[in-house]
Write a protein that holds these residues in place. Structure first.
Motif, PDB file in Angstrom:
ATOM      1  N   ALA A  93     -60.639  -5.473 -66.234  1.00  0.00           N
ATOM      2  CA  ALA A  93     -60.416  -6.838 -66.740  1.00  0.00           C
ATOM      3  C   ALA A  93     -60.103  -7.803 -65.598  1.00  0.00           C
ATOM      4  O   ALA A  93     -60.330  -9.008 -65.728  1.00  0.00           O
ATOM      5  CB  ALA A  93     -59.280  -6.835 -67.757  1.00  0.00           C
ATOM      6  N   THR A  94     -59.606  -7.293 -64.472  1.00  0.00           N
ATOM      7  CA  THR A  94     -59.232  -8.171 -63.355  1.00  0.00           C
ATOM      8  C   THR A  94     -60.306  -8.277 -62.278  1.00  0.00           C
ATOM      9  O   THR A  94     -60.154  -9.058 -61.354  1.00  0.00           O
ATOM     10  CB  THR A  94     -57.930  -7.670 -62.684  1.00  0.00           C
ATOM     11  N   ARG A  95     -61.360  -7.484 -62.395  1.00  0.00           N
ATOM     12  CA  ARG A  95     -62.394  -7.460 -61.372  1.00  0.00           C
ATOM     13  C   ARG A  95     -63.604  -8.281 -61.794  1.00  0.00           C
ATOM     14  O   ARG A  95     -63.889  -8.424 -62.980  1.00  0.00           O
ATOM     15  CB  ARG A  95     -62.845  -6.017 -61.093  1.00  0.00           C
ATOM     16  N   PRO A  96     -64.350  -8.798 -60.825  1.00  0.00           N
ATOM     17  CA  PRO A  96     -65.569  -9.546 -61.157  1.00  0.00           C
ATOM     18  C   PRO A  96     -66.596  -8.654 -61.857  1.00  0.00           C
ATOM     19  O   PRO A  96     -66.749  -7.482 -61.527  1.00  0.00           O
ATOM     20  CB  PRO A  96     -66.107  -9.989 -59.794  1.00  0.00           C
ATOM     21  N   GLY A  97     -67.279  -9.225 -62.812  1.00  0.00           N
ATOM     22  CA  GLY A  97     -68.287  -8.494 -63.571  1.00  0.00           C
ATOM     23  C   GLY A  97     -69.397  -7.925 -62.705  1.00  0.00           C
ATOM     24  O   GLY A  97     -70.002  -6.914 -63.055  1.00  0.00           O
ATOM     25  N   GLU A  98     -69.664  -8.552 -61.554  1.00  0.00           N
ATOM     26  CA  GLU A  98     -70.731  -8.066 -60.673  1.00  0.00           C
ATOM     27  C   GLU A  98     -70.447  -6.656 -60.155  1.00  0.00           C
ATOM     28  O   GLU A  98     -71.355  -5.938 -59.737  1.00  0.00           O
ATOM     29  CB  GLU A  98     -70.919  -8.995 -59.457  1.00  0.00           C
ATOM     30  N   GLU A  99     -69.173  -6.252 -60.152  1.00  0.00           N
ATOM     31  CA  GLU A  99     -68.838  -4.920 -59.670  1.00  0.00           C
ATOM     32  C   GLU A  99     -69.298  -3.835 -60.640  1.00  0.00           C
ATOM     33  O   GLU A  99     -69.361  -2.674 -60.279  1.00  0.00           O
ATOM     34  CB  GLU A  99     -67.333  -4.795 -59.454  1.00  0.00           C
ATOM     35  N   TYR A 100     -69.590  -4.216 -61.852  1.00  0.00           N
ATOM     36  CA  TYR A 100     -69.971  -3.242 -62.871  1.00  0.00           C
ATOM     37  C   TYR A 100     -71.426  -3.458 -63.248  1.00  0.00           C
ATOM     38  O   TYR A 100     -71.752  -3.978 -64.287  1.00  0.00           O
ATOM     39  CB  TYR A 100     -69.041  -3.347 -64.084  1.00  0.00           C
ATOM     40  N   ARG A 101     -72.298  -3.046 -62.352  1.00  0.00           N
ATOM     41  CA  ARG A 101     -73.723  -3.241 -62.566  1.00  0.00           C
ATOM     42  C   ARG A 101     -74.288  -2.137 -63.461  1.00  0.00           C
ATOM     43  O   ARG A 101     -73.698  -1.070 -63.591  1.00  0.00           O
ATOM     44  CB  ARG A 101     -74.464  -3.267 -61.240  1.00  0.00           C
TER      45      ARG A 101
END
Length: 110
Positions: A93-101
């Motif tokens: 929830a605290t990380r940018p969505g781009e990290e979860y490709r």
């Protein structure tokens, strides 16, 4: 070159020799013993405890029913597993969505 699997008895022999030469002992001081299947259990348990969804671990392990996979986790208190899953959810929830490709299995798609 043809690769062949080692017979299970030979793997057990190699593992026993490696443990004996390492001098590893259990909590009571007896020589440590392991079976090849122990590594499978360790891998699946570690994967789930580190965020792999149990239904994916079931597929990786080739289990027909999820109860077999979840049985590997029975040695860990349920609250530890739930705390870890909550940690992963908070972190995501605290990380940018781009990290979860989206994962891709075909290298030409990357």
């Amino acid at each position: 070159m043809v690769l062949q699997a080692e017979p299970a008895d030979r793997l057990r022999e190699y593992l026993g020799q490696a443990l004996a030469s390492a001098g590893l002992t259990d909590a009571s001081g007896k020589p440590l013993t392991m079976q090849p299947h122990d590594f499978r259990r360790i891998f699946i348990t570690d994967a789930v405890l580190n965020g792999m969804p149990p239904h994916i671990a079931q597929l990786v392990a080739g289990h027909r029913v999820i109860d077999t996979t979840m049985g590997y986790l029975a040695v860990y208190p349920r609250e530890v597993i739930e705390a870890h899953r909550a940690f992963i959810a908070r972190r995501r929830a605290t990380r940018p969505g781009e990290e979860y490709r989206t994962l891709r299995f075909n290298r030409s798609e990357q």
